[in-house]
Design an enzyme around this catalytic site. Structure first.
Site, PDB file in Angstrom:
ATOM      1  N   GLU A  15      39.923  45.558 -44.122  1.00 53.60           N
ATOM      2  CA  GLU A  15      41.390  45.688 -44.338  1.00 53.60           C
ATOM      3  C   GLU A  15      41.587  46.981 -43.385  1.00 53.60           C
ATOM      4  O   GLU A  15      41.010  47.873 -43.713  1.00 53.60           O
ATOM      5  CB  GLU A  15      41.682  45.877 -45.683  1.00 53.60           C
ATOM      6  CG  GLU A  15      43.153  46.499 -45.777  1.00 53.60           C
ATOM      7  CD  GLU A  15      44.310  45.298 -45.547  1.00 53.60           C
ATOM      8  OE1 GLU A  15      45.423  45.855 -45.425  1.00 53.60           O
ATOM      9  OE2 GLU A  15      43.705  44.154 -45.732  1.00 53.60           O
ATOM     10  N   CYS A  62      48.191  49.975 -48.868  1.00 52.86           N
ATOM     11  CA  CYS A  62      47.423  48.934 -48.600  1.00 52.86           C
ATOM     12  C   CYS A  62      47.993  47.748 -49.446  1.00 52.86           C
ATOM     13  O   CYS A  62      48.535  47.610 -50.396  1.00 52.86           O
ATOM     14  CB  CYS A  62      46.013  49.165 -49.008  1.00 52.86           C
ATOM     15  SG  CYS A  62      44.942  47.911 -48.701  1.00 52.86           S
ATOM     16  N   CYS A  65      44.333  46.974 -51.988  1.00 49.69           N
ATOM     17  CA  CYS A  65      43.949  48.133 -52.774  1.00 49.69           C
ATOM     18  C   CYS A  65      45.104  48.669 -53.481  1.00 49.69           C
ATOM     19  O   CYS A  65      45.608  49.922 -53.610  1.00 49.69           O
ATOM     20  CB  CYS A  65      43.404  49.284 -52.262  1.00 49.69           C
ATOM     21  SG  CYS A  65      42.038  48.983 -51.195  1.00 49.69           S
ATOM     22  N   HIS A  69      45.856  52.178 -56.261  1.00 50.23           N
ATOM     23  CA  HIS A  69      46.695  53.702 -55.788  1.00 50.23           C
ATOM     24  C   HIS A  69      47.848  53.662 -56.799  1.00 50.23           C
ATOM     25  O   HIS A  69      48.094  54.840 -57.286  1.00 50.23           O
ATOM     26  CB  HIS A  69      47.536  53.315 -54.430  1.00 50.23           C
ATOM     27  CG  HIS A  69      46.297  53.286 -53.480  1.00 50.23           C
ATOM     28  ND1 HIS A  69      45.977  54.576 -53.108  1.00 50.23           N
ATOM     29  CD2 HIS A  69      45.908  52.531 -52.564  1.00 50.23           C
ATOM     30  CE1 HIS A  69      44.945  54.457 -52.067  1.00 50.23           C
ATOM     31  NE2 HIS A  69      45.114  53.134 -51.881  1.00 50.23           N
ATOM     32  N   ARG A 479      35.889  50.140 -54.216  1.00 50.54           N
ATOM     33  CA  ARG A 479      35.473  50.550 -53.005  1.00 50.54           C
ATOM     34  C   ARG A 479      34.868  51.996 -52.889  1.00 50.54           C
ATOM     35  O   ARG A 479      34.104  52.723 -52.303  1.00 50.54           O
ATOM     36  CB  ARG A 479      36.238  50.571 -51.543  1.00 50.54           C
ATOM     37  CG  ARG A 479      36.536  49.069 -51.152  1.00 50.54           C
ATOM     38  CD  ARG A 479      37.883  49.098 -50.297  1.00 50.54           C
ATOM     39  NE  ARG A 479      37.958  47.849 -49.823  1.00 50.54           N
ATOM     40  CZ  ARG A 479      38.500  46.825 -50.498  1.00 50.54           C
ATOM     41  NH1 ARG A 479      39.027  47.165 -51.806  1.00 50.54           N
ATOM     42  NH2 ARG A 479      38.775  45.826 -49.929  1.00 50.54           N
ATOM     43  N   SER A 502      37.538  54.866 -48.391  1.00 49.25           N
ATOM     44  CA  SER A 502      37.017  54.577 -47.130  1.00 49.25           C
ATOM     45  C   SER A 502      37.195  55.923 -46.244  1.00 49.25           C
ATOM     46  O   SER A 502      36.831  55.742 -45.153  1.00 49.25           O
ATOM     47  CB  SER A 502      38.029  53.448 -46.554  1.00 49.25           C
ATOM     48  OG  SER A 502      37.358  52.120 -46.955  1.00 49.25           O
ATOM     49  N   CYS A 546      38.164  49.638 -46.098  1.00 46.96           N
ATOM     50  CA  CYS A 546      39.798  49.566 -46.178  1.00 46.96           C
ATOM     51  C   CYS A 546      40.450  50.542 -45.238  1.00 46.96           C
ATOM     52  O   CYS A 546      40.729  51.595 -45.910  1.00 46.96           O
ATOM     53  CB  CYS A 546      40.076  49.369 -47.618  1.00 46.96           C
ATOM     54  SG  CYS A 546      41.942  49.057 -47.755  1.00 46.96           S
ATOM     55  N   CYS A 549      43.734  51.922 -46.103  1.00 50.75           N
ATOM     56  CA  CYS A 549      43.842  53.010 -47.058  1.00 50.75           C
ATOM     57  C   CYS A 549      43.493  54.564 -46.470  1.00 50.75           C
ATOM     58  O   CYS A 549      44.281  55.355 -47.068  1.00 50.75           O
ATOM     59  CB  CYS A 549      42.979  52.812 -48.334  1.00 50.75           C
ATOM     60  SG  CYS A 549      43.322  51.444 -49.424  1.00 50.75           S
TER      61      CYS A 549
END
Length: 568
Positions: A15, A62, A65, A69, A479, A502, A546, A549
């Site tokens: 992503e 995102c 995700c 969040h 993640r 990430s 990701c 993010c």
């Protein structure tokens, strides 16, 4: 031999937009740079807004995700206000988080990273009957039969003969690093296609309780917006809850009888890869699945492990734990932002300053987080190691099953240390998924019991005092540890920062020029074909990147790509 530079840009099956540069000497990586190629501007958008609305904006960082969040954002504001939420709200959030995590982990292994290890074209030469024998030696999954495998093989053959591989196009088929036998490849392709259905079922649970997905609609600072009435059609009632249980029962078999056997079989067949991909061994994870309204008692432990030594594990014990709050910092020394500072998220700013790629200077839109002034790896491996260190019995049980399965195939004893690797991250993610299913069941039954006791409360209204409040929220997202940090002044947001998994893993070198986890994990990885750097993708994909993010949006020419009217 000379040093050759290879650049993978963009890294696909992730992503967001990620560039990875590697120096190769004698067939191995000797240096690496991880570069995020977009800028995230959510923090700027949130300044001056109502803290109760922040979660609606942050989950749009995102498209994958989203839920995580949203939940961390409301936790950050609740922490700043020292709030307690109703038990029902906590349990509903927990069920959503467990279902989202299961969905995410299934998508990651089968649809984002499995094709680094599975040669789809090789499956065309497999014997479906032999594939059945192999699959049935690994599990009792009812679809592991020759008839089903032959149907899958015919479907893939049709793609190939048409000249359009569709979802299987542009893979490194026939790469010398691919070593699964044709029957294992056919089994894996069949499970790839089945996983599309089972990840959807997990996501349906999130949609039922979250009102929709992606971008759930049921959260509120102070709890959730789900009214509970067992007899009311427009509320969370027993019919909806019964359907949640039906979906749970359907995904359990795939998690236990397909995902776990597949991961352990691939790890065993690729045992020569167990030494690769270690990188940073300082591990950080969050405790999660709170069992009370204040977030002081957790079903899944979390904490910090320095130097990979679980004997030195230090737990994070509650939502406001100063051990976590005081040790998180971010550096922009090697990132495209104005200045050269290392600060707590509370004191950060987000002022872009693009200067092109400079391997010795700034080369990424991702900041470089540190814990106790050191880089830290986050993700399922960090989470599993923390739970093992904390003595979590379920984690230890599922980890033993996984390690015993690998050992049975390789006919060797598999030590815990093999988890510090590319394949170890996959094994840990699979183990975590087994635990997440238990969390799903535990919280579902706890919610039913609490409703049966007569408690229907789902929301406590927040109160914003005058002056300044500061708070942070965290969650062990798929993640890794995700945290949001908010400064509120007179009821509006003064500063907001998101430190995402990430960012921890994809970050560039920090203030002390130490490599981030992606960069460090690539060191000494073999590269058999510099024109097809499959091995780079294997290790990077094991983190489940990701970048949407970690960063957001940028154009080299300074043109407007999207203009947002923040006055609406």
């Amino acid at each position: 031999m000379t040093i050759n530079r290879i650049t993978v840009d963009p890294v696909t099956r992730i992503e967001g937009h990620l560039r990875v540069d590697c120096d190769i000497k004698d067939g191995k990586v000797v240096n690496a740079w991880s570069s995020g190629q977009m800028w995230r501007g959510i923090e700027t958008i949130l300044t001056g807004r109502d803290p109760r609305d922040a979660w609606l904006y942050t989950q749009r960082i995102c498209g994958v995700c989203t839920t995580v969040h949203a939940i961390v954002s409301v936790r950050a504001v609740e922490n700043a206000l020292d709030m307690e939420i109703p038990l029902n709200a906590q349990l509903i959030r927990n069920i959503i988080m467990a279902a989202h995590g299961i969905h995410d982990h299934l998508v990651h292994f089968y649809h984002l990273s499995a094709l680094d290890w599975v040669d789809v074209v090789s499956a065309l030469s497999a014997d479906p009957k032999k594939a059945e024998q192999l699959a049935q030696s690994l599990s009792n999954w009812p679809h592991n039969n020759a008839v089903h495998f032959a149907q899958v093989q015919a479907k893939v053959k049709k793609f190939v003969e048409s000249g359009q591989l569709g979802i299987f196009a542009h893979g490194y088929w026939g790469h010398p690093a691919m070593k699964l036998p044709p029957e294992a490849n056919l089994m894996a392709v069949a499970h790839y296609l089945e996983a599309l259905e089972y990840q959807r079922k997990a996501n349906q649970i999130t949609a039922i309780l979250g009102a929709k997905t992606p971008h759930i609609q049921n959260l509120a600072v102070g709890g959730v917006a789900n009214p509970i009435n067992p007899d009311e059609q427009s509320a969370l009632n027993m019919e909806r809850l019964a359907y949640v249980k039906t979906l749970m029962d359907e995904i359990q078999g795939f998690i236990r009888e397909v995902y776990l056997p597949d991961v352990t079989a691939i790890a065993a067949i690729y045992a020569d890869w167990l030494p690769y991909g270690q990188g940073v061994t300082n591990y950080l994870s969050a405790p999660d699945f709170p069992k009370d309204g204040k977030g002081t008692d957790f079903a899944m432990p979390g904490g910090y492990i320095p130097n990979g030594d679980i004997a030195q594990f230090r737990p994070i014990t509650h939502f406001g734990d100063p051990f976590f709050e005081q040790n998180v910092k971010e550096s922009i020394k090697h990132a495209w932002y104005d200045g050269d500072w290392t600060r707590s998220p509370y004191q950060e700013d987000t002022i872009p300053k693009y200067t092109d790629f400079d391997e010795n200077g700034a080369y990424s839109w991702v900041k470089a987080p540190t814990f106790a002034d050191k880089p830290a790896q986050v993700g399922p491996l960090a989470n599993v190691l923390a739970m093992v260190a904390a003595g979590d019995e379920r984690t230890r049980k599922y980890l033993k099953v996984a390690m015993d399965r690998i050992g049975a195939i390789t006919r060797s004893r598999v030590p815990l240390s093999v988890l510090h690797s590319t394949l170890g991250r996959h094994a840990a993610r699979c183990v975590r998924t087994q635990v997440l299913y238990d969390m799903l069941e535990d919280n579902y039954h706890a919610l039913l019991a609490n409703i049966a006791s007569g408690d229907m409360t789902t929301f406590n209204p927040p109160t914003f005092p005058k002056g300044e409040q500061m708070g942070f929220g965290f969650h062990e997202a798929p993640r890794g540890i995700l945290s949001h940090w908010v400064v509120i002044e007179n009821g509006t947001i003064k500063n907001y920062q998101a430190v995402v998994p990430s960012t921890w893993n994809a970050g560039p070198r920090n203030q002390n020029d130490e490599k981030g986890p992606y960069e460090a994990s690539l060191m000494h990885n073999p590269i058999l074909d510099e024109q097809r750097p499959l091995e780079v993708l294997r290790t990077i994909h094991s983190f489940d990147p990701c970048l949407a993010c970690a960063i957001h949006l940028h154009d080299n020419q300074g043109r407007d790509i999207v203009r947002v009217n923040t006055n609406l």
